[in-house]
Design an enzyme around this catalytic site. Structure first.
Site, PDB file in Angstrom:
ATOM      1  CG  ASP A 168      -1.872  -1.192   1.209  1.00 57.42           C
ATOM      2  OD1 ASP A 168      -2.205  -1.676   0.117  1.00 57.42           O
ATOM      3  OD2 ASP A 168      -2.247  -1.647   2.314  1.00 57.42           O
ATOM      4  CE  LYS A 179       2.398  -2.386  -4.355  1.00 58.36           C
ATOM      5  NZ  LYS A 179       2.114  -2.022  -2.953  1.00 58.36           N
ATOM      6  N   GLY A 191      -4.533  -4.228  -3.749  1.00 57.54           N
ATOM      7  CA  GLY A 191      -5.508  -3.194  -4.098  1.00 57.54           C
ATOM      8  C   GLY A 191      -4.709  -1.965  -4.489  1.00 57.54           C
ATOM      9  CG  HIS A 192      -1.956  -2.008  -6.999  1.00 54.29           C
ATOM     10  ND1 HIS A 192      -1.019  -2.542  -7.851  1.00 54.29           N
ATOM     11  CD2 HIS A 192      -1.700  -2.561  -5.783  1.00 54.29           C
ATOM     12  CE1 HIS A 192      -0.243  -3.383  -7.170  1.00 54.29           C
ATOM     13  NE2 HIS A 192      -0.639  -3.415  -5.920  1.00 54.29           N
ATOM     14  CD  GLN A 229       0.837  -8.887  -2.487  1.00 54.06           C
ATOM     15  OE1 GLN A 229       1.509  -9.587  -3.202  1.00 54.06           O
ATOM     16  NE2 GLN A 229      -0.411  -8.568  -2.789  1.00 54.06           N
TER      17      GLN A 229
HETATM   18  P1  GDP Z   1      -0.736   0.351  -3.553  1.00 56.67           P
HETATM   19  O1  GDP Z   1      -1.315  -0.933  -3.081  1.00 56.67           O
HETATM   20  O2  GDP Z   1       0.739   0.440  -3.322  1.00 56.67           O
HETATM   21  O3  GDP Z   1      -1.084   0.690  -4.977  1.00 56.67           O
HETATM   22  O4  GDP Z   1      -1.396   1.493  -2.630  1.00 56.67           O
HETATM   23  P2  GDP Z   1      -2.949   1.598  -2.214  1.00 56.67           P
HETATM   24  O5  GDP Z   1      -3.714   2.100  -3.361  1.00 56.67           O
HETATM   25  O6  GDP Z   1      -3.422   0.359  -1.548  1.00 56.67           O
HETATM   26  O7  GDP Z   1      -2.862   2.663  -1.045  1.00 56.67           O
HETATM   27  C1  GDP Z   1      -2.335   3.925  -1.251  1.00 56.67           C
HETATM   28  C2  GDP Z   1      -3.431   4.951  -0.891  1.00 56.67           C
HETATM   29  O8  GDP Z   1      -2.855   6.236  -0.785  1.00 56.67           O
HETATM   30  C3  GDP Z   1      -4.497   5.081  -1.972  1.00 56.67           C
HETATM   31  O9  GDP Z   1      -5.711   5.437  -1.389  1.00 56.67           O
HETATM   32  C4  GDP Z   1      -3.971   6.215  -2.840  1.00 56.67           C
HETATM   33  O10 GDP Z   1      -4.997   6.901  -3.532  1.00 56.67           O
HETATM   34  C5  GDP Z   1      -3.364   7.105  -1.793  1.00 56.67           C
HETATM   35  N1  GDP Z   1      -2.198   7.897  -2.208  1.00 56.67           N
HETATM   36  C6  GDP Z   1      -1.186   7.567  -3.045  1.00 56.67           C
HETATM   37  N2  GDP Z   1      -0.252   8.544  -3.050  1.00 56.67           N
HETATM   38  C7  GDP Z   1      -0.685   9.487  -2.200  1.00 56.67           C
HETATM   39  C8  GDP Z   1      -0.142  10.738  -1.747  1.00 56.67           C
HETATM   40  O11 GDP Z   1       0.941  11.154  -2.105  1.00 56.67           O
HETATM   41  N3  GDP Z   1      -0.887  11.439  -0.842  1.00 56.67           N
HETATM   42  C9  GDP Z   1      -2.098  11.004  -0.379  1.00 56.67           C
HETATM   43  N4  GDP Z   1      -2.752  11.757   0.487  1.00 56.67           N
HETATM   44  N5  GDP Z   1      -2.619   9.830  -0.785  1.00 56.67           N
HETATM   45  C10 GDP Z   1      -1.924   9.089  -1.670  1.00 56.67           C
HETATM   46  P1  IMO Z   2      -0.843  -4.165  -2.258  1.00 54.85           P
HETATM   47  O1  IMO Z   2      -0.387  -4.699  -3.578  1.00 54.85           O
HETATM   48  C1  IMO Z   2      -0.946  -4.591   2.080  1.00 54.85           C
HETATM   49  C2  IMO Z   2      -1.009  -8.665   3.689  1.00 54.85           C
HETATM   50  C3  IMO Z   2      -2.261  -9.113   4.389  1.00 54.85           C
HETATM   51  C4  IMO Z   2      -1.683 -10.102   5.375  1.00 54.85           C
HETATM   52  C5  IMO Z   2      -0.558 -10.757   4.577  1.00 54.85           C
HETATM   53  C6  IMO Z   2      -0.939 -12.078   3.919  1.00 54.85           C
HETATM   54  O2  IMO Z   2      -2.145  -3.458  -2.312  1.00 54.85           O
HETATM   55  O3  IMO Z   2       0.237  -3.376  -1.614  1.00 54.85           O
HETATM   56  P2  IMO Z   2      -2.460 -12.775   1.876  1.00 54.85           P
HETATM   57  O4  IMO Z   2      -3.880 -12.430   1.523  1.00 54.85           O
HETATM   58  O5  IMO Z   2      -1.468 -12.397   0.843  1.00 54.85           O
HETATM   59  O6  IMO Z   2      -2.316 -14.197   2.300  1.00 54.85           O
HETATM   60  O7  IMO Z   2      -2.143 -11.905   3.191  1.00 54.85           O
HETATM   61  O8  IMO Z   2      -0.196  -9.812   3.583  1.00 54.85           O
HETATM   62  N1  IMO Z   2      -1.214  -8.146   2.315  1.00 54.85           N
HETATM   63  C7  IMO Z   2      -1.153  -6.854   1.973  1.00 54.85           C
HETATM   64  N2  IMO Z   2      -0.985  -5.756   2.740  1.00 54.85           N
HETATM   65  N3  IMO Z   2      -1.032  -4.470   0.739  1.00 54.85           N
HETATM   66  C8  IMO Z   2      -1.175  -5.553  -0.045  1.00 54.85           C
HETATM   67  O9  IMO Z   2      -1.130  -5.489  -1.385  1.00 54.85           O
HETATM   68  C9  IMO Z   2      -1.297  -6.815   0.572  1.00 54.85           C
HETATM   69  N4  IMO Z   2      -1.460  -8.078   0.118  1.00 54.85           N
HETATM   70  C10 IMO Z   2      -1.410  -8.878   1.191  1.00 54.85           C
HETATM   71  O10 IMO Z   2      -2.913  -8.039   5.027  1.00 54.85           O
HETATM   72  O11 IMO Z   2      -1.094  -9.424   6.442  1.00 54.85           O
HETATM   73 MG    MG Z   3      -2.845  -1.609  -1.819  1.00 53.84          MG
END
Ligand code: GDP
Ligand code: IMO
Ligand code: MG
Length: 423
Positions: free
Chosen positions: A14, A17, A41-42, A223
């Site tokens: 998270d 990416k 979840g991207h 991840q």
């Molecule tokens: P990923 O899994 O690495 O793609 O990241 P996620 O989407 O799960 O979580 C990142 C969260 O932060 C999302 O809700 C993005 O919209 C948000 N986000 C990304 N970059 C920024 C930033 O620079 N500032 C803020 N406030 N939110 C951001």
């Molecule tokens: P993105 O790509 C954050 C965590 C889960 C749990 C562990 C194992 O959005 O960054 P799993 O379902 O893979 O067996 O869970 O890994 N986890 C993540 N945490 N971002 C993710 O993906 C994750 N994918 C799995 O919360 O602790």
């Molecule tokens: Mg994510």
């Protein structure tokens, strides 16, 4: 021959990416996901749209870029179909620009059931899995029982499915776990039919030929490095190699064909699920970061645990990935803090160390932090390095020096436009 760049998360996932892949896609011809599955979840935000992708690469909104789901990815057809439908409702037709590796493994409904049963049986020691069936699917892959995308096109598909499900039923009988498989199967088989409309490809050939022909490839990780099955905080990890080497395995790109390795990290740390987290703030400060940063899971909605930036952990991730360039996300979230702490060392069994050791459990390890001055101004409207406050530039330089790697982008908001190039 062009080399492929790799973009991956350096913390516990998270990091942002999805946002950055979307921002960088105009510079690439192909975006290729190399591991993980719908546990990811991207999030992408642009033109007032907020969209979360789980399995489909984050280049999918670009009009011409080809998006590849690599062999290292595990696919749940039901979730995949939902993703395609959600994109269609936004006017994105994936048919010409989404390719799936024949070698990618399928998540069966019973994989999800086993994931849930296994977590329930672990009780308070549960991993905190996203319950998407990730662990059981990779177990069947390495156990050589798995079903692959390429199997869908064979006459034996249904038979192979039944054989595997029989195994799973036996496994489930060891757990005290109620389930109703007949409720889940029709949707799964319907989704398989929809998948068949997409292109199943030998993506390793496709990618290597494209690179030979001068095409630019960006490999997208899921991840983060601290969730890597080998190098993460085992057993509280996911079941794939999330590090750069995973891009080689997960796409069929040779190690000497990897170019830049782009490491994404937040200006602080978060973690969702169980497991050690040295800089975790289980106090008001942690709650403040969670609220301002809207730190709730993109896939499960669970509150994310929060803490200060952990430099020894970041150095470790940079080392195992060979990171050539860093991007720092969510700098805007720290605007409300007069002082920002960063962890520079650990106290490990009474000794001060500056590296990530084997066991990072709180029993053995406590963080040593140093205070840095906050910037206390809203960054979200800033659009160039020249406008950034001095204290933020100092924060950036401090990290660059500590980890000996340049930061090329600072992100100041979730939108595509809130991205500041530092060079
Ligand atoms: P990923 O899994 O690495 O793609 O990241 P996620 O989407 O799960 O979580 C990142 C969260 O932060 C999302 O809700 C993005 O919209 C948000 N986000 C990304 N970059 C920024 C930033 O620079 N500032 C803020 N406030 N939110 C951001
Ligand atoms: P993105 O790509 C954050 C965590 C889960 C749990 C562990 C194992 O959005 O960054 P799993 O379902 O893979 O067996 O869970 O890994 N986890 C993540 N945490 N971002 C993710 O993906 C994750 N994918 C799995 O919360 O602790
Ligand atoms: Mg994510």
């Amino acid at each position: 021959m062009n080399k492929a760049d790799v973009l991956l998360g350096l913390q516990w996932g998270d990091e942002g990416k999805g946002k950055i892949v979307d921002v960088l896609t105009p510079s690439y011809d192909i975006i290729a996901r190399f591991q993980g599955g719908p546990n990811a979840g991207h999030t992408l935000e642009f033109n007032g749209i907020k969209h979360v992708l789980h399995t489909i690469p984050s280049g999918i909104f670009h009009p011409t870029a080809i998006n590849i789901v690599g062999n290292g990815v595990v696919i749940d057809p039901v979730i995949f179909k939902k993703e395609i439908d959600a994109l269609a409702s936004l006017g994105v037709d994936v048919s010409a620009k989404l390719l799936i590796s024949k070698r990618a493994h399928l998540i069966l409904p019973t994989h999800r059931l086993i994931d849930a049963a296994s977590e329930a049986a672990k009780g308070k020691n549960k991993i905190g899995s996203t319950l998407k069936g990730i662990g059981p699917t990779y177990m069947d892959k390495t156990g050589r029982n798995g079903l692959r995308i390429g199997d869908i096109e064979t006459n034996e598909f249904k038979e192979k499915y039944n054989t595997l499900v029989e195994k799973h039923k036996q496994l489930l009988s060891f757990y005290n776990f109620d389930y109703n498989l007949s409720e889940l199967e029709p949707t799964w088989f319907e989704a398989i039919e929809s998948l068949k409309k997409l292109q199943f490809v030998d993506t390793e050939h496709y990618l290597n030929t494209a690179m030979q022909n001068g095409k630019k490839v960006l490999a997208e990780g899921a991840q983060g490095s601290l969730l890597d099955v080998d190098f993460g905080s085992y057993p509280f990890v996911t079941s794939s190699n999330t590090i750069c080497a995973g891009a080689c395995n997960g796409l069929g790109i040779a190690p000497n064909k990897i170019g830049n390795v782009i490491g994404i990290f937040k200006a602080y740390c978060t973690r969702v699920g169980s497991g050690p987290f040295p800089t975790e703030l289980e106090n008001e400060t942690g709650e403040k970061i969670r609220q301002i940063g809207r730190e709730f899971g993109s896939t499960t909605g669970r509150p994310r645990r929060t803490g200060w930036l952990d430099i020894p952990a970041l150095k470790y991730a940079i080392m195992v990935n060979g990171v050539t360039e860093l991007m720092m996300m969510k700098a805007d979230i720290l605007s409300d803090f007069n002082t920002i702490e960063v962890c520079t060392h650990y106290n490990h069994n009474g000794k001060v160390i500056d590296y990530l050791p084997y066991n990072i459990d709180a029993k053995y390890l406590t963080p040593i932090t140093t205070p840095l001055k906050g910037w206390n101004v809203d960054l979200t409207q800033m659009d160039s390095k020249a406008k950034l406050p001095k204290e933020l530039l100092e924060y950036v330089s401090y990290i660059e020096k500590a980890v000996n790697t340049p930061i090329s982008i600072v992100s100041v908001g979730p939108d595509r436009s809130q991205t500041i190039r530092m060079k």
